[in-house]
Design an enzyme around this catalytic site. Structure first.
Site, short mmCIF file in Angstrom:
data_model
loop_
_atom_site.label_atom_id
_atom_site.label_comp_id
_atom_site.label_asym_id
_atom_site.label_seq_id
_atom_site.Cartn_x
_atom_site.Cartn_y
_atom_site.Cartn_z
N ARG A 15 0.68 -1.27 0.02
CA ARG A 15 0.03 -0.07 -0.10
C ARG A 15 1.01 1.39 0.05
O ARG A 15 0.13 2.35 -0.24
CB ARG A 15 -0.98 0.14 1.15
N LYS A 22 8.92 -0.42 2.34
CA LYS A 22 8.19 0.05 3.35
C LYS A 22 9.09 0.77 4.56
O LYS A 22 9.30 1.79 5.00
CB LYS A 22 7.03 -0.58 3.90
N GLN A 73 12.91 -14.19 4.91
CA GLN A 73 12.18 -14.71 4.98
C GLN A 73 11.43 -14.82 3.73
O GLN A 73 10.86 -13.78 3.16
CB GLN A 73 11.06 -14.17 5.95
N ASN A 226 0.93 1.94 7.05
CA ASN A 226 0.46 0.89 6.17
C ASN A 226 0.79 1.72 4.68
O ASN A 226 0.80 0.86 3.54
CB ASN A 226 -0.79 0.36 6.25
N LYS A 350 32.37 28.72 0.61
CA LYS A 350 32.61 27.40 0.87
C LYS A 350 34.11 27.16 1.23
O LYS A 350 34.83 28.22 0.62
CB LYS A 350 32.67 26.90 -0.55
N ASN A 376 36.56 44.11 4.74
CA ASN A 376 35.43 44.44 4.22
C ASN A 376 35.34 43.81 2.73
O ASN A 376 36.27 44.34 1.82
CB ASN A 376 35.16 45.87 4.29
N TYR A 386 38.96 28.28 -8.80
CA TYR A 386 39.18 27.37 -9.69
C TYR A 386 39.59 27.39 -11.15
O TYR A 386 38.91 28.35 -12.00
CB TYR A 386 37.93 26.70 -9.89
N ARG A 439 42.40 47.77 -13.21
CA ARG A 439 41.30 47.59 -14.42
C ARG A 439 42.00 48.77 -15.30
O ARG A 439 42.78 49.57 -14.93
CB ARG A 439 40.16 47.93 -13.83
C1 UD1 Z 1 0.32 -8.05 13.93
C2 UD1 Z 1 -0.55 -8.96 15.01
C3 UD1 Z 1 -1.38 -8.06 15.70
C4 UD1 Z 1 -1.16 -6.77 16.22
C5 UD1 Z 1 -0.80 -6.08 14.96
C6 UD1 Z 1 -0.28 -4.57 15.44
C7 UD1 Z 1 0.04 -11.36 14.49
C8 UD1 Z 1 -0.43 -12.63 13.91
N1 UD1 Z 1 -0.86 -10.24 14.56
O1 UD1 Z 1 -0.97 -8.19 12.85
O2 UD1 Z 1 -1.99 -8.99 16.88
O3 UD1 Z 1 -2.41 -6.37 16.80
O4 UD1 Z 1 0.56 -6.97 14.15
O5 UD1 Z 1 0.21 -3.89 14.47
O6 UD1 Z 1 1.41 -11.28 14.56
N2 UD1 Z 1 5.64 -9.42 8.87
C9 UD1 Z 1 6.82 -10.30 8.31
N3 UD1 Z 1 6.61 -11.62 7.86
C10 UD1 Z 1 5.27 -11.83 7.93
C11 UD1 Z 1 4.33 -11.30 8.38
C12 UD1 Z 1 4.28 -9.95 8.87
O7 UD1 Z 1 7.98 -9.86 8.40
O8 UD1 Z 1 5.18 -13.00 7.15
C13 UD1 Z 1 6.06 -8.15 9.44
C14 UD1 Z 1 5.35 -7.10 8.85
O9 UD1 Z 1 6.49 -6.73 7.86
C15 UD1 Z 1 5.33 -6.02 9.77
C16 UD1 Z 1 4.82 -6.99 10.93
O10 UD1 Z 1 5.24 -8.05 10.70
O11 UD1 Z 1 6.21 -5.33 10.12
C17 UD1 Z 1 3.41 -7.17 11.26
O12 UD1 Z 1 2.91 -7.74 10.20
P1 UD1 Z 1 1.12 -7.25 9.81
O13 UD1 Z 1 1.01 -8.00 8.53
O14 UD1 Z 1 1.12 -5.80 9.74
O15 UD1 Z 1 0.66 -7.96 11.10
P2 UD1 Z 1 -1.14 -7.55 11.26
O16 UD1 Z 1 -2.07 -8.36 10.92
O17 UD1 Z 1 -1.03 -5.94 11.40
MG MG Z 2 0.08 -4.29 10.50
#
Ligand code: UD1
Ligand code: MG
Length: 456
Positions: A15, A22, A73, A226, A350, A376, A386, A439
């Site tokens: 998003r 992000k 990941q 987001n 500079k 002055n 340069y 001059r």
């Molecule tokens: C998560 C929490 C939720 C909490 C919320 C707060 C879980 C299951 N849920 O939900 O309880 O209220 O955050 O914002 O944990 N990320 C990874 N790999 C993944 C998935 C996510 O690195 O496979 C990272 C995302 O980049 C992000 C963070 O984990 O920085 C949270 O992920 P996001 O998808 O925003 O989780 P929420 O659904 O918001």
């Molecule tokens: Mg989130």
């Protein structure tokens, strides 16, 4: 207890509509994830493990100054799966702090508070109460309300659970050994088909572990980004915080809503900062400093009683006491102004030092120069530093007077109390106290007639 940190930053951030991951979008001039790393560094972590997925090259370049364990990941299968990718680096003896990479305003004090809670519990959860908790994981407590028993994700929650205002911020501290064990037991039989980190809470509760919570001072600390609308909201929150710090330290701000610090700003007492000023890097303002509208100050020190007038740009420069700069001045890297020096409009400097009380009031370029006290520099003076290949220095003595529209062709030395006639092109050194005029002489032709239009 020693801390290992896991930062979850593998999400794509679709998003944001951006080719930049992000977590690299800047807030207060610093990439979000770098800000979180800086905060964690204040706590003194044993190791920082960054779980990443998208934009590996960009991330590794942007974060190259940090000592990080990079945990790929490849597929984003959930927050639990994300933490699993860091498992090999997790020391079972450590407390493990889990953070999300897209909530950049978390404060070190809040994390210290959470760590203090962890000292008396098996799990410490950072929670917050929201007026609108939609989309968030809900904190489930037992009948007494004292013990947390689970986190239920919004999509998996019952109507009754969705009424709960207390939510999981995504920030928690657990014992390394416990966490490693629970991660092995995660399953993805839930509404999103993901491996939820939050499921470890029910596992902990089932084992009779104590799960305590702490809250941040403000919910904005744990708010995630987001899209760019959220980013702008958090940027303003951060800048308002910066503005408050500056005001509490002694600066009057014409408008705290039009004030931007992208680094570290230190202010003395009775500083005044007008609207739309931007401070980047490390900037120090002494007592009674006044900054006019629309100034950009980067990595610079401004000493007591100095006035920077509107629309000036100061970069990697040092400005002494009781100086006057601008409006429309540009001090580039290596500019040094001694006490009571004056640099006026459309003057560019500079790698140049102005001695005490020296003045360059109008339309001038001073590059690679050393200017003595009380010299002055007339309007339109240019140091020709340069030759197309090399840079050379211009030395101007104390009390020298450089007439307007002079070109000083470096390397060249103008002596103390020397005077340069206006419009001179000076290519040879001028001795102390001398008058140099370089001059063409003014000639008068009498009986000269203006050309007239030729008839064809
Ligand atoms: C998560 C929490 C939720 C909490 C919320 C707060 C879980 C299951 N849920 O939900 O309880 O209220 O955050 O914002 O944990 N990320 C990874 N790999 C993944 C998935 C996510 O690195 O496979 C990272 C995302 O980049 C992000 C963070 O984990 O920085 C949270 O992920 P996001 O998808 O925003 O989780 P929420 O659904 O918001
Ligand atoms: Mg989130």
């Amino acid at each position: 207890m020693a801390l290992s940190v896991v930062i979850l930053a593998a999400g794509k951030g679709t998003r944001m509509q951006s080719s930049l991951p992000k977590v690299l979008h800047p807030i207060g001039g610093v990439p979000m994830v770098q800000r979180i790393i800086n905060t964690v560094n204040e706590l003194g972590a044993n190791s920082i493990n960054l779980v990443y997925g998208h934009g590996a090259d960009l991330l590794k370049t942007a974060l190259s100054d940090n000592a990080l364990n990079w945990c790929l990941q490849a597929e984003q299968l959930g927050t639990g799966h994300a933490v699993q990718q860091a498992a090999e680096y997790i020391n079972p003896e450590d407390d493990v702090l889990v953070l999300v990479g897209d909530a950049p305003l978390i404060k070190a004090d809040t994390l210290r508070k959470l760590h203090a809670v962890k000292a008396n519990a098996d799990v410490a959860l950072l929670t917050v109460n929201l007026d609108d908790p939609t989309g968030m994981g809900r904190i489930i407590r037992d009948a007494s309300g004292d013990n947390i028993t689970a986190i239920v994700e919004h999509k998996d929650a019952t109507e009754a659970q969705r009424e709960i205002a207390e939510i999981n911020t995504g920030v928690m501290i657990l014992n390394g050994a416990d966490l490693l064990g629970w991660l092995d037991g995660l399953e993805n039989n839930n509404a999103q088909g993901e491996f939820y980190l939050t499921d470890v809470i029910a596992m902990a509760a089932a084992q009779g572990k104590s799960i305590h919570s702490a809250q941040p001072e403000s919910a904005v600390e744990v708010e995630g980004v987001n899209n760019r609308v959220h980013l702008a909201k958090l940027e303003r929150a951060l800048q308002l915080d910066n503005a408050q710090q500056a005001m509490l330290a002694g600066a009057t701000l014409a408008d705290p809503a039009r004030f931007d610090v992208r680094g570290e700003l230190t202010v003395g007492n009775d500083v005044f900062i007008d609207v739309n000023c931007v401070f980047e890097g490390t900037v120090t303002l002494g007592n009674n400093v006044r900054i006019g509208q629309n100034c950009l100050l980067q990595h610079c020190t401004i000493a007591d009683d100095t006035v920077i007038e509107a629309n000036s740009i100061i970069q990697n420069a040092q400005v002494g006491e009781a100086c006057q700069v601008g409006p429309y001045a540009r001090l580039r890297p290596g500019s040094v102004l001694s006490k009571k020096a004056k640099v006026g409009n459309f003057v560019e400097m500079k790698k140049t030092t102005l001695g005490e009380g020296a003045k360059a009031n109008h339309l001038t370029y001073l590059g690679d120069a050393i200017v003595g006290a009380n010299a002055n520099i007339g309007a339109g003076t240019i140091t020709c530093n340069y030759d197309g290949v090399n840079k050379s220095q211009t030395l101007i003595g104390a009390n020298a007077f450089i007439g307007s529209n002079s070109s000083l062709v470096a390397p060249v030395t103008i002596g103390d109390t020397a005077t340069i006639g206006a419009g001179s092109v000076v290519t040879k050194d001028v001795e102390d106290d001398a008058l140099a005029i370089a001059r063409a002489k003014q000639r008068h032709l009498t009986g000269w007639e203006r050309p007239t239009k030729k008839m064809t």
